[in-house]
Motif scaffolding. Structure first.
Motif, PDB file in Angstrom:
ATOM      1  N   TYR A  35      -8.079   1.426  19.529  1.00  0.00           N
ATOM      2  CA  TYR A  35      -6.729   1.963  19.576  1.00  0.00           C
ATOM      3  C   TYR A  35      -6.752   3.305  20.299  1.00  0.00           C
ATOM      4  CZ  TYR A  35      -5.519  -1.116  15.585  1.00  0.00           C
ATOM      5  OH  TYR A  35      -5.287  -2.188  14.750  1.00  0.00           O
ATOM      6  N   HIS A  41       3.726   8.224  19.620  1.00  0.00           N
ATOM      7  CA  HIS A  41       3.494   6.793  19.799  1.00  0.00           C
ATOM      8  C   HIS A  41       2.708   6.168  18.658  1.00  0.00           C
ATOM      9  CE1 HIS A  41       5.014   6.368  23.921  1.00  0.00           C
ATOM     10  NE2 HIS A  41       4.525   7.567  24.134  1.00  0.00           N
ATOM     11  N   GLY A  42       2.196   6.935  17.769  1.00  0.00           N
ATOM     12  CA  GLY A  42       1.362   6.357  16.728  1.00  0.00           C
ATOM     13  C   GLY A  42       0.102   5.765  17.327  1.00  0.00           C
ATOM     14  N   LEU A  43      -0.401   4.714  16.706  1.00  0.00           N
ATOM     15  CA  LEU A  43      -1.587   4.033  17.214  1.00  0.00           C
ATOM     16  C   LEU A  43      -1.163   2.797  17.999  1.00  0.00           C
ATOM     17  CD1 LEU A  43      -2.916   5.664  14.782  1.00  0.00           C
ATOM     18  CD2 LEU A  43      -4.656   3.901  14.866  1.00  0.00           C
ATOM     19  N   GLU A  59      -1.777  -4.240  23.487  1.00  0.00           N
ATOM     20  CA  GLU A  59      -0.508  -3.902  24.139  1.00  0.00           C
ATOM     21  C   GLU A  59      -0.631  -2.877  25.257  1.00  0.00           C
ATOM     22  OE1 GLU A  59       2.228  -1.586  21.621  1.00  0.00           O
ATOM     23  OE2 GLU A  59       0.639  -1.575  20.100  1.00  0.00           O
ATOM     24  N   GLY A  96      -7.795  -9.249  11.246  1.00  0.00           N
ATOM     25  CA  GLY A  96      -6.495  -9.027  11.854  1.00  0.00           C
ATOM     26  C   GLY A  96      -5.371  -9.145  10.847  1.00  0.00           C
ATOM     27  N   GLY A  97      -4.478  -8.176  10.800  1.00  0.00           N
ATOM     28  CA  GLY A  97      -3.342  -8.212   9.900  1.00  0.00           C
ATOM     29  C   GLY A  97      -3.655  -7.766   8.496  1.00  0.00           C
ATOM     30  N   THR A  99      -6.442  -5.238   5.868  1.00  0.00           N
ATOM     31  CA  THR A  99      -6.932  -3.867   5.820  1.00  0.00           C
ATOM     32  C   THR A  99      -7.914  -3.610   6.948  1.00  0.00           C
ATOM     33  OG1 THR A  99      -6.684  -3.814   3.438  1.00  0.00           O
ATOM     34  CG2 THR A  99      -8.136  -2.160   4.428  1.00  0.00           C
ATOM     35  N   GLN A 100      -7.716  -2.484   7.630  1.00  0.00           N
ATOM     36  CA  GLN A 100      -8.636  -2.083   8.679  1.00  0.00           C
ATOM     37  C   GLN A 100      -9.318  -0.781   8.296  1.00  0.00           C
ATOM     38  OE1 GLN A 100      -6.967  -2.316  12.646  1.00  0.00           O
ATOM     39  NE2 GLN A 100      -6.371  -4.442  12.365  1.00  0.00           N
ATOM     40  N   PHE A 102     -11.353   2.534   9.845  1.00  0.00           N
ATOM     41  CA  PHE A 102     -11.369   3.278  11.090  1.00  0.00           C
ATOM     42  C   PHE A 102     -12.578   4.196  11.207  1.00  0.00           C
ATOM     43  CE2 PHE A 102      -7.308   2.491  13.161  1.00  0.00           C
ATOM     44  CZ  PHE A 102      -6.659   1.782  12.165  1.00  0.00           C
TER      45      PHE A 102
ATOM     46  N   SER B   1       4.889  -1.925  21.563  1.00  0.00           N
ATOM     47  CA  SER B   1       6.171  -1.889  20.857  1.00  0.00           C
ATOM     48  C   SER B   1       5.914  -1.502  19.418  1.00  0.00           C
ATOM     49  CB  SER B   1       6.845  -3.247  20.914  1.00  0.00           C
ATOM     50  OG  SER B   1       6.044  -4.226  20.305  1.00  0.00           O
ATOM     51  N   GLN B   2       6.739  -0.605  18.912  1.00  0.00           N
ATOM     52  CA  GLN B   2       6.552  -0.107  17.562  1.00  0.00           C
ATOM     53  C   GLN B   2       7.258  -1.045  16.595  1.00  0.00           C
ATOM     54  OE1 GLN B   2       4.929   2.690  18.757  1.00  0.00           O
ATOM     55  NE2 GLN B   2       3.849   2.555  16.839  1.00  0.00           N
ATOM     56  N   ASN B  31       2.478  -8.821   5.219  1.00  0.00           N
ATOM     57  CA  ASN B  31       2.132  -7.685   4.383  1.00  0.00           C
ATOM     58  C   ASN B  31       2.463  -6.392   5.101  1.00  0.00           C
ATOM     59  OD1 ASN B  31      -0.312  -6.595   5.845  1.00  0.00           O
ATOM     60  ND2 ASN B  31      -1.029  -8.660   5.426  1.00  0.00           N
ATOM     61  N   GLN B  33       1.163  -2.174   5.060  1.00  0.00           N
ATOM     62  CA  GLN B  33       0.121  -1.283   4.564  1.00  0.00           C
ATOM     63  C   GLN B  33       0.530   0.159   4.822  1.00  0.00           C
ATOM     64  OE1 GLN B  33      -3.900  -2.459   5.793  1.00  0.00           O
ATOM     65  NE2 GLN B  33      -3.012  -4.312   6.679  1.00  0.00           N
ATOM     66  N   TYR B  35      -1.391   3.966   5.437  1.00  0.00           N
ATOM     67  CA  TYR B  35      -2.636   4.659   5.747  1.00  0.00           C
ATOM     68  C   TYR B  35      -2.378   6.154   5.732  1.00  0.00           C
ATOM     69  CZ  TYR B  35      -4.720   0.282   7.427  1.00  0.00           C
ATOM     70  OH  TYR B  35      -5.230  -0.990   7.526  1.00  0.00           O
ATOM     71  N   GLN B  37      -3.951   9.894   7.301  1.00  0.00           N
ATOM     72  CA  GLN B  37      -4.812  10.497   8.306  1.00  0.00           C
ATOM     73  C   GLN B  37      -4.824  12.002   8.121  1.00  0.00           C
ATOM     74  OE1 GLN B  37      -3.626  10.338  12.462  1.00  0.00           O
ATOM     75  NE2 GLN B  37      -5.764  10.162  13.106  1.00  0.00           N
ATOM     76  N   LEU B  43      -7.998   7.084  10.315  1.00  0.00           N
ATOM     77  CA  LEU B  43      -7.072   6.644   9.285  1.00  0.00           C
ATOM     78  C   LEU B  43      -7.832   6.049   8.110  1.00  0.00           C
ATOM     79  CD1 LEU B  43      -5.302   6.693  11.938  1.00  0.00           C
ATOM     80  CD2 LEU B  43      -3.867   5.000  10.775  1.00  0.00           C
ATOM     81  N   HIS B  45      -7.223   3.641   4.685  1.00  0.00           N
ATOM     82  CA  HIS B  45      -6.304   2.708   4.035  1.00  0.00           C
ATOM     83  C   HIS B  45      -5.956   3.187   2.627  1.00  0.00           C
ATOM     84  CE1 HIS B  45      -5.439  -1.000   1.658  1.00  0.00           C
ATOM     85  NE2 HIS B  45      -4.627  -1.168   2.672  1.00  0.00           N
ATOM     86  N   PHE B  88       0.996   6.760   7.688  1.00  0.00           N
ATOM     87  CA  PHE B  88       1.465   5.719   8.602  1.00  0.00           C
ATOM     88  C   PHE B  88       1.670   4.410   7.851  1.00  0.00           C
ATOM     89  CE2 PHE B  88       0.684   7.811  12.655  1.00  0.00           C
ATOM     90  CZ  PHE B  88      -0.234   8.789  12.317  1.00  0.00           C
ATOM     91  N   ASP B  92       1.819  -6.436   9.791  1.00  0.00           N
ATOM     92  CA  ASP B  92       1.089  -7.454  10.534  1.00  0.00           C
ATOM     93  C   ASP B  92       2.041  -8.112  11.519  1.00  0.00           C
ATOM     94  OD1 ASP B  92       1.576 -10.490   8.944  1.00  0.00           O
ATOM     95  OD2 ASP B  92       2.385  -8.608   8.154  1.00  0.00           O
ATOM     96  N   LYS B 102      -2.324  -9.072  14.381  1.00  0.00           N
ATOM     97  CA  LYS B 102      -2.747  -7.698  14.538  1.00  0.00           C
ATOM     98  C   LYS B 102      -1.910  -6.797  13.657  1.00  0.00           C
ATOM     99  CE  LYS B 102       0.419  -6.775  18.349  1.00  0.00           C
ATOM    100  NZ  LYS B 102       0.583  -6.321  19.752  1.00  0.00           N
ATOM    101  N   LEU B 103      -2.324  -5.538  13.583  1.00  0.00           N
ATOM    102  CA  LEU B 103      -1.540  -4.531  12.882  1.00  0.00           C
ATOM    103  C   LEU B 103      -0.752  -3.728  13.897  1.00  0.00           C
ATOM    104  CD1 LEU B 103      -3.776  -2.932  10.109  1.00  0.00           C
ATOM    105  CD2 LEU B 103      -1.940  -4.601   9.866  1.00  0.00           C
ATOM    106  N   PHE B 105       1.385  -0.175  14.076  1.00  0.00           N
ATOM    107  CA  PHE B 105       1.552   1.061  13.321  1.00  0.00           C
ATOM    108  C   PHE B 105       2.841   1.773  13.710  1.00  0.00           C
ATOM    109  CE2 PHE B 105      -2.462   1.620  11.128  1.00  0.00           C
ATOM    110  CZ  PHE B 105      -3.257   0.677  11.760  1.00  0.00           C
ATOM    111  N   GLY B 106       3.416   2.461  12.749  1.00  0.00           N
ATOM    112  CA  GLY B 106       4.525   3.356  13.015  1.00  0.00           C
ATOM    113  C   GLY B 106       4.017   4.677  13.548  1.00  0.00           C
ATOM    114  N   THR B 107       4.956   5.596  13.782  1.00  0.00           N
ATOM    115  CA  THR B 107       4.604   6.888  14.378  1.00  0.00           C
ATOM    116  C   THR B 107       4.231   7.933  13.333  1.00  0.00           C
ATOM    117  OG1 THR B 107       6.950   7.414  14.458  1.00  0.00           O
ATOM    118  CG2 THR B 107       5.948   6.530  16.463  1.00  0.00           C
TER     119      THR B 107
END
Lengths: 111, 115
Positions: A35, A41-43, A59, A96-97, A99-100, A102, B1-2, B31, B33, B35, B37, B43, B45, B88, B92, B102-103, B105-107
């Motif tokens: 990422y 923009h976040g991640l 993306e 994917g989708g 818990t991740q 980092f 895209s957010q 789901n 989630q 996080y 930071q 980040l 969880h 954050f 999914d 994929k995940l 994330f928001g800003t």
């Protein structure tokens, strides 16, 4: 950090030079992600891997390539760095989708 | 895209107060989630809530999910200075093209807890 290390942690480079960032994990996770994080923009997902030699684009993949020759290592390469690639880069593992986990991040400055 | 958008962007409170952050998203999810930071770090969880759950607790954290409104909230009770961080939400997102989930994330919300 779930056994994830990133190297280097900080790098300053010049426009047009190649840069490779390394992510190393010790938990034998199948999935790995790169990422970038930028203000406002976040991640955003650059590339991901779902197994050795199995990778796909996220993306914001333009200007980046990745390789995964071993389960534990996921490399991100900027073939010819540009100032727009100045960012903080995070590696992550996890399904994917779900818990991740980092890594600590790599701060890259492209002058 | 957010997919997720947090609100507020920044929040400043005193120790002992509660902090509430909100997340709105656009498409259906399996789901959501949250996080945390800390400055200069990766980040971490905090909690995952599935689409069939309405509320979940973890220590001083309480997460709610309203799928009809496509929104979630994170409540931190009795905040401490150590809670100062960015928070954050992540949802999914499934790609029909690749079959990959994929995940997104928001800003984030920047929380400052003052002693």
């Amino acid at each position: 950090d779930a056994g994830i290390t990133q190297s280097p942690r900080h790098k300053v480079t010049e426009t047009g030079t190649p840069v490779t960032l390394r992510c190393h994990q010790t938990e034998n996770h199948r999935y790995m992600y790169w990422y970038r994080q930028d203000p406002g923009h976040g991640l955003r997902l650059i590339h991901y891997s779902y197994g050795v030699k199995d990778t796909d684009k996220g993306e914001v993949s333009d200007g980046y390539s990745v390789s995964r020759s071993k389960t534990e290592d996921f490399l991100l390469t900027l073939e010819s760095a540009t100032s727009s690639q100045t960012s903080v880069y995070f590696c992550a593992t996890g399904r994917g989708g779900e818990t991740q986990y980092f890594g600590p991040g790599t701060r890259l400055l492209v002058l | 895209s957010q997919q997720g958008e947090e609100d507020p962007q920044a929040l400043s409170i005193q120790e002992g107060e509660n902090a509430t952050m909100n997340c709105s998203y656009k498409t259906s999810i399996n789901n959501l989630q949250w996080y945390r930071q800390n400055s200069g770090r990766g980040l971490v969880h905090l909690i995952l809530i599935r689409s069939n759950e309405r509320e979940k607790h973890s220590g001083r954290l309480r997460v709610t999910l309203d799928t009809s409104k496509k929104s979630s909230s994170l409540l931190i009770t009795a905040s401490r200075a150590a809670d100062t961080a960015s928070y954050f939400c992540a949802t999914d997102s499934f790609s029909l093209n690749t079959g990959f989930q994929k995940l997104v994330f928001g800003t984030g919300t920047r929380l400052l807890v003052s002693p």
